[in-house]
Design a protein around this motif. Structure first.
Motif, short mmCIF file in Angstrom:
data_model
loop_
_atom_site.label_atom_id
_atom_site.label_comp_id
_atom_site.label_asym_id
_atom_site.label_seq_id
_atom_site.Cartn_x
_atom_site.Cartn_y
_atom_site.Cartn_z
N GLU A 161 -72.37 5.84 14.20
CA GLU A 161 -73.56 5.09 13.79
C GLU A 161 -73.28 3.60 13.68
O GLU A 161 -74.15 2.78 13.91
CB GLU A 161 -74.08 5.62 12.45
CG GLU A 161 -74.90 6.90 12.64
CD GLU A 161 -75.10 7.67 11.35
OE1 GLU A 161 -74.86 7.09 10.26
OE2 GLU A 161 -75.49 8.85 11.45
N HIS A 162 -72.02 3.25 13.30
CA HIS A 162 -71.75 1.84 13.01
C HIS A 162 -71.11 1.06 14.15
O HIS A 162 -71.50 -0.07 14.42
CB HIS A 162 -70.88 1.73 11.75
CG HIS A 162 -71.66 2.10 10.52
ND1 HIS A 162 -71.89 3.40 10.14
CD2 HIS A 162 -72.31 1.32 9.62
CE1 HIS A 162 -72.62 3.41 9.05
NE2 HIS A 162 -72.90 2.18 8.71
N LEU A 163 -70.12 1.66 14.84
CA LEU A 163 -69.40 0.88 15.87
C LEU A 163 -70.30 0.33 16.99
O LEU A 163 -70.13 -0.81 17.41
CB LEU A 163 -68.27 1.71 16.47
CG LEU A 163 -66.92 1.66 15.74
CD1 LEU A 163 -65.85 2.38 16.56
CD2 LEU A 163 -66.48 0.22 15.47
N PRO A 164 -71.29 1.15 17.48
CA PRO A 164 -72.10 0.62 18.59
C PRO A 164 -72.88 -0.64 18.24
O PRO A 164 -73.39 -1.32 19.12
CB PRO A 164 -73.05 1.78 18.91
CG PRO A 164 -72.31 2.99 18.47
CD PRO A 164 -71.57 2.56 17.23
N ARG A 165 -72.95 -1.00 16.93
CA ARG A 165 -73.69 -2.22 16.58
C ARG A 165 -72.90 -3.48 16.91
O ARG A 165 -73.45 -4.57 16.98
CB ARG A 165 -73.99 -2.23 15.08
CG ARG A 165 -74.91 -1.10 14.67
CD ARG A 165 -75.18 -1.19 13.19
NE ARG A 165 -75.81 0.05 12.75
CZ ARG A 165 -75.88 0.46 11.50
NH1 ARG A 165 -75.36 -0.27 10.54
NH2 ARG A 165 -76.48 1.59 11.19
N TYR A 166 -71.59 -3.34 17.07
CA TYR A 166 -70.76 -4.53 17.32
C TYR A 166 -70.83 -4.95 18.77
O TYR A 166 -70.71 -4.12 19.68
CB TYR A 166 -69.30 -4.26 16.92
CG TYR A 166 -69.12 -4.14 15.43
CD1 TYR A 166 -68.95 -5.27 14.65
CD2 TYR A 166 -69.15 -2.90 14.82
CE1 TYR A 166 -68.80 -5.18 13.28
CE2 TYR A 166 -69.02 -2.79 13.44
CZ TYR A 166 -68.83 -3.93 12.68
OH TYR A 166 -68.70 -3.82 11.32
N ARG A 167 -70.97 -6.27 18.95
CA ARG A 167 -71.13 -6.76 20.33
C ARG A 167 -69.90 -6.51 21.19
O ARG A 167 -70.00 -6.23 22.37
CB ARG A 167 -71.48 -8.25 20.32
CG ARG A 167 -72.93 -8.44 19.93
CD ARG A 167 -73.55 -9.68 20.43
NE ARG A 167 -72.62 -10.72 20.82
CZ ARG A 167 -72.94 -11.99 20.93
NH1 ARG A 167 -74.17 -12.37 20.68
NH2 ARG A 167 -72.07 -12.89 21.31
N PHE A 168 -68.70 -6.58 20.57
CA PHE A 168 -67.50 -6.40 21.40
C PHE A 168 -67.39 -4.95 21.87
O PHE A 168 -66.87 -4.68 22.96
CB PHE A 168 -66.23 -6.85 20.65
CG PHE A 168 -65.67 -5.84 19.68
CD1 PHE A 168 -66.15 -5.75 18.39
CD2 PHE A 168 -64.64 -4.99 20.07
CE1 PHE A 168 -65.63 -4.83 17.50
CE2 PHE A 168 -64.11 -4.06 19.18
CZ PHE A 168 -64.61 -3.97 17.89
N VAL A 169 -67.93 -4.00 21.07
CA VAL A 169 -67.91 -2.60 21.50
C VAL A 169 -68.89 -2.42 22.65
O VAL A 169 -68.59 -1.77 23.67
CB VAL A 169 -68.25 -1.67 20.32
CG1 VAL A 169 -68.28 -0.21 20.76
CG2 VAL A 169 -67.25 -1.84 19.20
N ARG A 170 -70.04 -3.06 22.51
CA ARG A 170 -71.05 -2.96 23.59
C ARG A 170 -70.53 -3.61 24.87
O ARG A 170 -70.78 -3.13 25.97
CB ARG A 170 -72.38 -3.59 23.14
CG ARG A 170 -72.96 -2.93 21.90
CD ARG A 170 -74.23 -3.63 21.43
NE ARG A 170 -75.37 -3.22 22.22
CZ ARG A 170 -76.07 -2.12 21.99
NH1 ARG A 170 -75.75 -1.32 21.00
NH2 ARG A 170 -77.09 -1.80 22.73
N ALA A 171 -69.79 -4.70 24.70
CA ALA A 171 -69.23 -5.38 25.89
C ALA A 171 -68.20 -4.47 26.54
O ALA A 171 -68.06 -4.45 27.77
CB ALA A 171 -68.59 -6.71 25.49
#
Ligand code: FDA
Length: 309
Positions: free
Chosen positions: A19-29
């Motif tokens: 639930e939390h990690l996908p909110r970070y831009r570096f994870v999405r990148a």
């Protein structure tokens, strides 16, 4: 077991992280390396680009373990729409689905019904429908569903994981029934009683299973789904010596991995297909991709983190 791989595969099943990690831009990148985007249209555009290099595609709409029949029905509806668009655009593409995304945890009979519908629609388009293989507890129910589906639809195939101790027997059973397989090493965190952990032994199992299918496969499709180019080359060499040409198998790789090899293999006349995944529920799938090559992928995530500071 590689500790980094183990930690990433444990994290793949953690609800808080998902639930939390996908909110970070570096994870999405970082996930952008493995998928063209979250929308169906992103997947279709990526397939059109691959087609320019003569590479056909398989689509997977990301997600697994839906919690209700209504959610499973929505996923089936998504795949129906995708098949319509594949037909309208004349794309050389097929779909591969996860049984738990279509409701296996709630109702295997309803899941089979949804799969029948997708297999029928795929057949009208002259395409195959493949079933992904999930973690070990789902192998038996997935194969049970596949056996039923296969009796009614020749245009169906199932993924087979070379790391499982049970797989040689499963392949022997499948060979009797005909059918198509996509052979992979296996992507989940399984205990030693269930799966081989040693990488060399998994490769040996992959190679052995490929030859079982080449010899006794009754004309079904054999897809060697791997980025392990040395292993693929060795299988091709041994296959040629045994009288099997390049057209007796196809190679499948994932979007964004070993892209130069994908293009080279297409140019050299191999039958290659690329699996494109897209969708918003990418976290567990993404962590499995991270775990396949932890060193390089963690470094990529760190670079993305630093680039955004
Ligand atoms: P291996 O892991 O040895 O990798 C060989 C080389 O490829 C690496 O050295 C690296 O260069 C590159 N590479 C591979 N994976 C990478 C990654 N994630 N990131 C960066 N580089 C990477 N599994 C499953 O359990 N059920 C399924 O349904 C499927 N479906 C499926 C479809 C297709 C088309 C493919 C290609 C794979 C799957 N898999 C799967 C995943 C499979 O089980 C396996 O985890 C991966 O393919 C990694 O193993 P390889 O054989 O590619 O080799």
């Amino acid at each position: 077991m590689n500790p980094a791989r183990d930690a990433l595969l444990l994290a793949a099943r953690n609800r808080w992280l998902s639930e939390h990690l996908p909110r970070y831009r570096f994870v999405r990148a970082t996930v952008a390396r493995f998928m063209p985007g979250e929308r169906m249209e992103d997947g279709l555009d990526a397939a059109a680009r691959l087609a320019e290099d003569g590479i056909p595609a398989t689509f997977t709409f990301l997600g697994e373990g839906v919690r209700s029949a209504a959610d499973a029905e929505e996923v089936a509806q998504h795949y129906r729409r995708l098949l319509d668009l594949i037909g309208e655009r004349g794309l050389d593409a097929e779909i591969s689905v996860k049984p738990t995304h279509l409701g296996l945890d709630q109702d295997p009979e309803a899941t089979l019904q949804r799969l029948r519908d997708l297999a029928k629609r795929s057949a009208v388009l002259g395409k195959h429908l493949f079933l992904d293989m999930e973690a070990a507890p789902y192998v038996e129910p997935t194969l049970a569903i596949y056996r039923q589906l296969r009796q009614e639809f020749e245009n169906t195939g199932v993924c087979i994981q070379a790391y499982l101790h049970r797989t040689p027997q499963d392949v022997a059973d499948l060979l009797g029934a005909g059918g198509s397989i996509r052979l992979v090493k296996g992507a989940y965190r399984e205990p030693r009683q269930v799966a081989i952990h040693d990488h060399r032994r998994i490769r040996a199992s992959f190679e052995k299973l490929a030859f079982e299918f080449l010899r006794w496969g009754k004309g079904g499709r054999l897809a060697l789904a791997s980025h392990d180019v040395d292993l693929l080359t060795e299988i091709e060499r041994r296959a040629a010596a045994a009288g099997f040409g390049r057209d007796s198998f196809e190679i499948q790789m994932l979007y964004g991995i070993r892209v130069a090899d994908q293009r080279r293999l297409a140019r050299e006349g191999y039958r290659i297909r690329v699996l494109i995944s897209y969708g918003t529920h990418w976290f567990p799938w993404f962590m499995r991709r991270m775990a396949e090559h932890p060193g390089r992928n963690i470094w990529l995530a760190i670079r993305n983190l630093l680039a955004r500071r």
